[in-house]
Design a protein around this motif. Structure first.
Motif, PDB file in Angstrom:
ATOM      1  N   GLU A  81       0.866  -1.182   0.000  1.00 17.54           N
ATOM      2  CA  GLU A  81       0.000   0.000   0.000  1.00 17.54           C
ATOM      3  C   GLU A  81       0.899   1.227   0.000  1.00 17.54           C
ATOM      4  OE1 GLU A  81      -1.217   1.944   3.369  1.00 17.54           O
ATOM      5  OE2 GLU A  81       0.947   1.747   3.547  1.00 17.54           O
ATOM      6  N   ARG A 113       0.161  -7.625  -3.144  1.00 14.87           N
ATOM      7  CA  ARG A 113      -0.348  -8.387  -1.987  1.00 14.87           C
ATOM      8  C   ARG A 113      -0.551  -9.827  -2.432  1.00 14.87           C
ATOM      9  NH1 ARG A 113      -4.942  -4.305   0.704  1.00 14.87           N
ATOM     10  NH2 ARG A 113      -3.616  -2.441   0.571  1.00 14.87           N
ATOM     11  N   GLU A 115      -2.565 -12.384  -2.418  1.00 17.57           N
ATOM     12  CA  GLU A 115      -3.961 -12.727  -2.117  1.00 17.57           C
ATOM     13  C   GLU A 115      -4.429 -13.755  -3.120  1.00 17.57           C
ATOM     14  OE1 GLU A 115      -6.714  -9.682  -0.437  1.00 17.57           O
ATOM     15  OE2 GLU A 115      -5.534  -8.358  -1.718  1.00 17.57           O
ATOM     16  N   GLY A 120     -11.133  -8.502  -9.971  1.00 22.99           N
ATOM     17  CA  GLY A 120     -10.901  -7.310  -9.152  1.00 22.99           C
ATOM     18  C   GLY A 120      -9.931  -7.523  -8.001  1.00 22.99           C
ATOM     19  N   GLN A 122      -5.978  -8.873  -7.442  1.00 22.87           N
ATOM     20  CA  GLN A 122      -4.754  -9.368  -8.057  1.00 22.87           C
ATOM     21  C   GLN A 122      -3.617  -9.323  -7.041  1.00 22.87           C
ATOM     22  OE1 GLN A 122      -6.108  -7.387 -12.276  1.00 22.87           O
ATOM     23  NE2 GLN A 122      -4.118  -6.829 -11.464  1.00 22.87           N
ATOM     24  N   PHE A 125      -1.473  -5.051  -8.265  1.00 26.22           N
ATOM     25  CA  PHE A 125      -2.604  -4.213  -8.665  1.00 26.22           C
ATOM     26  C   PHE A 125      -2.150  -2.770  -8.561  1.00 26.22           C
ATOM     27  CE2 PHE A 125      -3.817  -2.728  -4.392  1.00 26.22           C
ATOM     28  CZ  PHE A 125      -3.135  -3.638  -3.604  1.00 26.22           C
ATOM     29  N   VAL A 130      -4.427   9.290  -2.112  1.00 23.59           N
ATOM     30  CA  VAL A 130      -4.253  10.699  -1.718  1.00 23.59           C
ATOM     31  C   VAL A 130      -3.961  10.740  -0.226  1.00 23.59           C
ATOM     32  CG1 VAL A 130      -5.513  12.881  -1.405  1.00 23.59           C
ATOM     33  CG2 VAL A 130      -5.761  11.586  -3.529  1.00 23.59           C
ATOM     34  N   GLU A 131      -2.989  11.544   0.173  1.00 23.15           N
ATOM     35  CA  GLU A 131      -2.710  11.718   1.595  1.00 23.15           C
ATOM     36  C   GLU A 131      -2.671  13.208   1.904  1.00 23.15           C
ATOM     37  OE1 GLU A 131      -2.752   8.894   3.057  1.00 23.15           O
ATOM     38  OE2 GLU A 131      -2.099   7.497   1.489  1.00 23.15           O
ATOM     39  N   GLY A 284     -12.723   1.710  -3.035  1.00 24.82           N
ATOM     40  CA  GLY A 284     -11.714   2.566  -2.402  1.00 24.82           C
ATOM     41  C   GLY A 284     -11.976   2.678  -0.919  1.00 24.82           C
ATOM     42  N   GLY A 286     -10.271   4.524   3.041  1.00 26.36           N
ATOM     43  CA  GLY A 286      -9.247   5.353   3.677  1.00 26.36           C
ATOM     44  C   GLY A 286      -9.671   5.772   5.058  1.00 26.36           C
ATOM     45  N   GLY A 305      -6.328  10.146   4.500  1.00 28.92           N
ATOM     46  CA  GLY A 305      -6.171   9.861   3.072  1.00 28.92           C
ATOM     47  C   GLY A 305      -7.064   8.720   2.640  1.00 28.92           C
ATOM     48  N   PHE A 306      -6.927   8.364   1.377  1.00 26.18           N
ATOM     49  CA  PHE A 306      -7.701   7.240   0.838  1.00 26.18           C
ATOM     50  C   PHE A 306      -6.967   6.680  -0.363  1.00 26.18           C
ATOM     51  CE2 PHE A 306      -9.137  10.955  -1.560  1.00 26.18           C
ATOM     52  CZ  PHE A 306      -9.105  10.491  -2.864  1.00 26.18           C
ATOM     53  N   PHE A 308      -7.892   4.258  -4.065  1.00 25.66           N
ATOM     54  CA  PHE A 308      -8.773   3.455  -4.914  1.00 25.66           C
ATOM     55  C   PHE A 308      -7.959   2.360  -5.584  1.00 25.66           C
ATOM     56  CE2 PHE A 308     -11.457   7.295  -5.061  1.00 25.66           C
ATOM     57  CZ  PHE A 308     -12.707   6.721  -4.914  1.00 25.66           C
ATOM     58  N   ARG A 312     -10.273  -1.916 -10.113  1.00 24.65           N
ATOM     59  CA  ARG A 312     -11.700  -1.943  -9.735  1.00 24.65           C
ATOM     60  C   ARG A 312     -12.432  -0.755 -10.336  1.00 24.65           C
ATOM     61  NH1 ARG A 312     -11.606  -4.480  -3.589  1.00 24.65           N
ATOM     62  NH2 ARG A 312     -10.085  -6.080  -4.126  1.00 24.65           N
TER      63      ARG A 312
HETATM   64  P1  HAM Z   1      -6.974  -0.638   1.322  1.00 28.10           P
HETATM   65  O1  HAM Z   1      -8.396  -0.641   1.697  1.00 28.10           O
HETATM   66  O2  HAM Z   1      -6.130  -1.750   1.821  1.00 28.10           O
HETATM   67  O3  HAM Z   1      -6.378   0.758   1.812  1.00 28.10           O
HETATM   68  O4  HAM Z   1      -6.829  -0.578  -0.252  1.00 28.10           O
HETATM   69  C1  HAM Z   1      -7.464   0.431  -0.996  1.00 28.10           C
HETATM   70  C2  HAM Z   1      -8.084  -0.141  -2.246  1.00 28.10           C
HETATM   71  O5  HAM Z   1      -7.105  -0.848  -3.015  1.00 28.10           O
HETATM   72  C3  HAM Z   1      -9.157  -1.171  -1.998  1.00 28.10           C
HETATM   73  O6  HAM Z   1     -10.393  -0.544  -1.738  1.00 28.10           O
HETATM   74  C4  HAM Z   1      -9.190  -1.909  -3.331  1.00 28.10           C
HETATM   75  O7  HAM Z   1      -9.978  -1.206  -4.282  1.00 28.10           O
HETATM   76  C5  HAM Z   1      -7.762  -1.857  -3.759  1.00 28.10           C
HETATM   77  N1  HAM Z   1      -7.123  -3.163  -3.513  1.00 28.10           N
HETATM   78  C6  HAM Z   1      -6.638  -3.639  -2.350  1.00 28.10           C
HETATM   79  N2  HAM Z   1      -6.135  -4.880  -2.522  1.00 28.10           N
HETATM   80  C7  HAM Z   1      -6.324  -5.184  -3.816  1.00 28.10           C
HETATM   81  C8  HAM Z   1      -6.017  -6.327  -4.637  1.00 28.10           C
HETATM   82  N3  HAM Z   1      -5.391  -7.401  -4.136  1.00 28.10           N
HETATM   83  N4  HAM Z   1      -6.355  -6.303  -5.946  1.00 28.10           N
HETATM   84  C9  HAM Z   1      -6.969  -5.209  -6.478  1.00 28.10           C
HETATM   85  N5  HAM Z   1      -7.278  -4.111  -5.758  1.00 28.10           N
HETATM   86  C10 HAM Z   1      -6.965  -4.094  -4.460  1.00 28.10           C
HETATM   87  C11 HAM Z   1      -5.103   1.148   1.653  1.00 28.10           C
HETATM   88  O8  HAM Z   1      -4.300   0.584   0.942  1.00 28.10           O
HETATM   89  C12 HAM Z   1      -4.779   2.433   2.370  1.00 28.10           C
HETATM   90  N6  HAM Z   1      -3.368   2.747   2.145  1.00 28.10           N
HETATM   91  C13 HAM Z   1      -5.687   3.566   1.919  1.00 28.10           C
HETATM   92  C14 HAM Z   1      -5.382   4.825   2.627  1.00 28.10           C
HETATM   93  C15 HAM Z   1      -4.697   5.890   2.158  1.00 28.10           C
HETATM   94  N7  HAM Z   1      -5.730   5.111   3.875  1.00 28.10           N
HETATM   95  C16 HAM Z   1      -5.278   6.314   4.183  1.00 28.10           C
HETATM   96  N8  HAM Z   1      -4.643   6.779   3.143  1.00 28.10           N
END
Ligand code: HAM
Length: 427
Positions: A81, A113, A115, A120, A122, A125, A130-131, A284, A286, A305-306, A308, A312
């Protein structure tokens, strides 16, 4: 031996890359609109960074991270991430000392990751994230959420809901942690071995457990929202009232805890019920992370932050938005070797003038070349045969107005400019 891409990775072929570029451009435009600047951090970091920031009891770190030793034995991880790397770089580059207290950055790029791959999901990915670091204000939480909503709206993605919750501050989290321990202690022997370890180290993570998801104790577990301190409650109430004022639809989802350890206060997810993504897919998510920068050795600095998942976002886009591919300005169709020599001169001149163009390199007849002009959605087909070479002209066929003109070599640029800015193209 035939090679295949590693499981959970995909090739983005030329026919699909146009969609990616459009998505990236749109995300850059929205970022500029919100005065958010791009920041690029390494794709691998010290493994310890993620253990510390994301948390070593999270699934992301304990089960899904690609970690390896480099030739000097340093433990490195492919980033799962983006937030941890941004916070590390913020501290390392002393961005907290910059004149603008609120630093707003975005990033786009691959994340990794381990997984189970599915639609959707992988192993490699891409995220757009945004932070916003430096200010603890519910207004900044809402700016983040508004930006996330703007992204899905700009892409025309329907059937999405903004889910929000609050995990509270340290005081709230201590009270909640204790409540979870009191709740799970009597049923601890029914839970899996991972959950038993989580019970001592990080009881909040029991709620993510996939093995014990159906255990009745999970459904009846206490909710973070009932353990908020006065300060945390006031923060969350303000977030909700700002969302109300802005008429942004949301649901308060008291089960939302997120799978990463750094969160405090507001957390949110954008969830789609589009069947293409599978039921309840999160596009998405965050939230706020007020302790993270300090945890990484920087001064106490709030952040929110968040991110996407870009795959997806593309899956959720309407398929009929696929076809508006930009065409070439000119496709050059030489017939014979002299014509080809002339075509090489012309194409260099046209490209230097900023036109998008290509030419036949397969010495095909007219029919085959017209097919290419068609496939590339060329505005003009430029036909050059022996006669044209002799007369120092080219034959310009406009594929929009279906007109055809003989154009002297020295007039080609003026002719194209004139016709492309004129009324011909949409006839
Ligand atoms: P997260 O919920 O782990 O948050 O991942 C954000 C988005 O990444 C998920 O909603 C999903 O759309 C996408 N995602 C996660 N894993 C996968 C995967 N294996 N394959 C495809 N898409 C995936 C974060 O990563 C935090 N860093 C978000 C954040 C930023 N929070 C604060 N700032």
């Amino acid at each position: 031996m035939a090679y295949s891409a590693p499981r959970g990775t995909v090739d983005i072929l030329p026919e699909k890359s146009g969609k990616w570029i459009k998505l990236e451009q749109l995300l850059r435009t929205i970022s500029a609109n919100y005065n958010v600047k791009e920041m690029r951090t390494p794709i691998f970091e010290h493994a310890e960074l993620f253990n510390r920031a994301v948390g070593d009891t999270t699934d992301v770190v304990s089960k899904e991270m690609y970690t390896f030793a480099d030739k000097k034995g340093r433990m490195l991880s492919l980033r799962p991430e983006g937030t941890a790397g941004i916070a590390r770089a913020y501290v390392e580059n002393k961005m907290y000392g910059l004149p603008e207290k609120l630093q707003k950055v975005y990033y786009m790029g691959p994340m990794f990751r381990y997984e189970r791959p599915q639609n959707g999901r992988q192993r490699q990915f891409h995220q757009y994230g945004v932070e916003m670091l430096g200010v603890e204000s519910p207004y900044v939480d809402v700016e983040c959420m508004l930006m996330a909503v703007t992204v899905v709206e700009a892409l025309g993605i329907k059937n999405v809901t903004l889910h929000i919750n609050s995990l509270g501050d340290d005081q709230s989290r201590d009270a909640y942690r204790q409540a979870l321990k009191d709740h799970f202690a009597p049923v601890l022997d029914q839970l899996c071995s991972d959950c038993k370890a989580r019970f001592d180290k990080n009881p909040l993570r029991i709620l993510d457990c996939k093995v014990d998801a159906k255990n009745p104790a999970m459904q009846s577990a206490p909710k973070t929202i009932d353990y908020l301190s006065d300060h945390a409650k006031a923060h969350f109430d303000k977030v909700c009232s700002l969302l109300d004022d802005l008429e942004i639809d949301y649901v308060v989802d008291t089960n939302l805890v997120r799978g990463l350890d750094y969160y405090s206060h507001t957390v949110f997810e954008i969830i789609s019920d589009d069947p293409k993504l599978g039921a309840g897919a999160t596009v998405g998510g965050g939230g706020r992370y007020n302790g993270l920068v300090e945890e990484l050795g920087g001064p106490a600095t709030p952040g929110v932050g968040f991110a996407f998942g870009m795959e997806r976002l593309l899956l959720a886009l309407d398929d009929d938005q696929d076809d508006d591919e930009d065409g070439l300005d000119v496709y050059i169709m030489p017939l014979g070797s002299e014509a080809k020599d002339l075509a090489v001169q012309i194409i260099a001149m046209l490209r230097a003038n900023g036109f998008t163009c290509d030419m036949d390199q397969c010495d095909r007849g007219l029919k085959g070349q017209f097919k290419s002009a068609d496939r590339y959605h060329a505005h003009f087909s430029m036909i050059i045969g022996d006669e044209e070479v002799q007369k120092e002209v080219v034959n310009m066929k406009c594929n929009h107005s279906h007109t055809q003109d003989e154009v002297p070599l020295e007039n080609i640029v003026a002719y194209i400019e004139n016709h492309m800015s004129g009324g011909h193209e949409h006839e």
